[in-house]
Write a protein that holds these residues in place. Sequence first.
Motif, PDB file in Angstrom:
ATOM      1  N   UNK A  10     -15.181  -8.378  14.888  1.00 33.37           N
ATOM      2  CA  UNK A  10     -13.817  -8.411  15.398  1.00 33.37           C
ATOM      3  C   UNK A  10     -12.960  -7.476  14.550  1.00 33.37           C
ATOM      4  N   UNK A  11     -12.439  -6.433  15.177  1.00 28.45           N
ATOM      5  CA  UNK A  11     -11.692  -5.423  14.433  1.00 28.45           C
ATOM      6  C   UNK A  11     -10.213  -5.780  14.292  1.00 28.45           C
ATOM      7  N   UNK A  57      -6.394   8.039  22.740  1.00 29.31           N
ATOM      8  CA  UNK A  57      -5.254   7.819  21.851  1.00 29.31           C
ATOM      9  C   UNK A  57      -5.363   6.493  21.119  1.00 29.31           C
ATOM     10  N   UNK A  58      -5.804   5.446  21.823  1.00 25.32           N
ATOM     11  CA  UNK A  58      -5.875   4.129  21.192  1.00 25.32           C
ATOM     12  C   UNK A  58      -6.910   4.093  20.076  1.00 25.32           C
ATOM     13  N   UNK A  59      -8.001   4.850  20.240  1.00 26.64           N
ATOM     14  CA  UNK A  59      -9.095   4.751  19.273  1.00 26.64           C
ATOM     15  C   UNK A  59      -9.480   6.076  18.641  1.00 26.64           C
ATOM     16  N   UNK A  60      -8.755   7.136  18.980  1.00 31.87           N
ATOM     17  CA  UNK A  60      -8.984   8.436  18.343  1.00 31.87           C
ATOM     18  C   UNK A  60      -7.747   8.914  17.597  1.00 31.87           C
ATOM     19  N   UNK A  73      -5.880   4.692   9.443  1.00 32.40           N
ATOM     20  CA  UNK A  73      -7.308   4.510   9.162  1.00 32.40           C
ATOM     21  C   UNK A  73      -7.902   3.546  10.186  1.00 32.40           C
ATOM     22  N   UNK A  74      -9.018   3.938  10.803  1.00 30.71           N
ATOM     23  CA  UNK A  74      -9.659   3.095  11.806  1.00 30.71           C
ATOM     24  C   UNK A  74     -10.791   2.286  11.163  1.00 30.71           C
ATOM     25  N   UNK A  75     -10.813   0.978  11.355  1.00 35.61           N
ATOM     26  CA  UNK A  75     -11.833   0.150  10.712  1.00 35.61           C
ATOM     27  C   UNK A  75     -13.229   0.364  11.267  1.00 35.61           C
ATOM     28  N   UNK A  76     -13.344   1.076  12.391  1.00 31.51           N
ATOM     29  CA  UNK A  76     -14.666   1.285  12.981  1.00 31.51           C
ATOM     30  C   UNK A  76     -15.299   2.610  12.563  1.00 31.51           C
ATOM     31  N   UNK A  84     -20.316   4.907  14.769  1.00 26.09           N
ATOM     32  CA  UNK A  84     -18.876   4.912  15.047  1.00 26.09           C
ATOM     33  C   UNK A  84     -18.620   4.763  16.547  1.00 26.09           C
ATOM     34  N   UNK A  85     -19.416   5.445  17.373  1.00 28.82           N
ATOM     35  CA  UNK A  85     -19.267   5.339  18.824  1.00 28.82           C
ATOM     36  C   UNK A  85     -19.496   3.900  19.283  1.00 28.82           C
ATOM     37  N   UNK A  86     -20.492   3.249  18.704  1.00 28.64           N
ATOM     38  CA  UNK A  86     -20.773   1.848  19.031  1.00 28.64           C
ATOM     39  C   UNK A  86     -19.587   0.970  18.653  1.00 28.64           C
ATOM     40  N   UNK A  87     -19.053   1.188  17.452  1.00 28.42           N
ATOM     41  CA  UNK A  87     -17.906   0.393  16.990  1.00 28.42           C
ATOM     42  C   UNK A  87     -16.679   0.611  17.872  1.00 28.42           C
ATOM     43  N   UNK A  88     -16.438   1.865  18.259  1.00 26.72           N
ATOM     44  CA  UNK A  88     -15.276   2.157  19.113  1.00 26.72           C
ATOM     45  C   UNK A  88     -15.372   1.435  20.442  1.00 26.72           C
ATOM     46  N   UNK A  89     -16.574   1.374  20.995  1.00 25.83           N
ATOM     47  CA  UNK A  89     -16.758   0.658  22.254  1.00 25.83           C
ATOM     48  C   UNK A  89     -16.383  -0.812  22.085  1.00 25.83           C
TER      49      UNK A  89
END
Length: 445
Positions: A10-11, A57-60, A73-76, A84-89
Amino acid sequence: MSNYYVGNKEFYPGIGKIPFEGPKSDNPLAFKFYDPEKVVAGKKMKDHFKFSLAYWHAFMGDGSDPFGSGTIAHPWDTKDPMETAHNKADACFEVATKLGMEYYCFHDRDASPEGASVGDSEKNLAKVVDLLKERQKATGIKLLWNTANAFNHPRYSNGASTNPDFDVLAHAAAQVKAALDANVALGGQNYVFWGGREGYMSLLNTDMKRELSHMAQFLSLSRDYGRKIGFKGNFFIEPKPKEPTTHQYDYDAATVVGFLKANGLDKDFLLNIEANHATLAGHSFAHDLQVAADNGMLGSIDANRGDLFLGWDTDQFPTNVYDAIEAMLVVLRAGGLKGGGFNFDAKLRRNSTDADDIFHAHIGGMDTFALGLTLADKIITDGRLEKFRSDRYASFDSGKGKDFEAGKLSLVDLRDHAASVGETKLTSGKQEYLENLINQVMFGC
């Protein structure tokens, strides 16, 4: 399982499903105006909007701008691009379910990293598509549309489908083919062609006629391939006036409509209108929506806004209720969007760095358009604005005016009519009265 989706991690811990609590709620993580099940103008709010979460925009978005590096900073993020692609999904579907969104959309390179070759890139995307398919099944969230990012890579510095180098055009085609394959695999409802670098910086080195011909041929081939593999949805073009090129071939809604009709693409292609692009073209958001609607091509909406004091694409979350009302008046009069929805092509501000800011941003955008819908319906139901608009053109509803619209009069007939009626009287457009009327409907008790 909880009432929202959580993948391997859970991010956004501590943030649950965003509820509707109404305008009197003081809970910042609750909707005040967006009630998805509320029926307005004969449809549930959620069906009017088909709100969609935007991957890019939300995740990049990292808070960077033309004058500074990232602040968010993105936690994924990891050192492994596929991890990283898996986490972003997982992050995407977590946020979407917590917001109650039923759709998402993505660029190919947002969802999956580019490989060392065309084949490697295709393999990466195919792996992510399998993952997204699992997430869709687990949540019921659907793909509103996807597209190919054929503008970030250095090879596209001179455009993609309009690049003077055929090899570059072929690379763009490879991306579009893979993106269309992904769309069909994921049951995508629409496919969008980018607002990227299709234009020129200087006519000194540009054969504009040839480039536009190449663009039309590229879109035709893409359409044909999509239909061949079973894509039955809409193809969208997203008008964009400037940035990054000096002159974009897809400048505004009217330009794109003319291009599509001139090249026989208007039966398969509709428009995806972005608010910030419309204002950068010197139009209001409602203007470009109206142009698309009047031509039967209002397909989808990128819901954002720009900063009127800046001359570039700031992609801010929409908060202006007046703009939302005007937009929803167009959408309601047109009978709704043709297949698309409201995608938040918007990013956090550079100094919005807390984890919950992404939720505040989307709550505000969804509430703004929900309020705009409610008030637009109230204005239409009130009837005074609609009657004024209708009465203003009453001279074309009968007699010679009706004959003119029916094509029954010649230029000589018009001259003779003018001579017979004599000088005309001035008729007020009553703009100030109508603006006051909008305020009365908005704020009247």
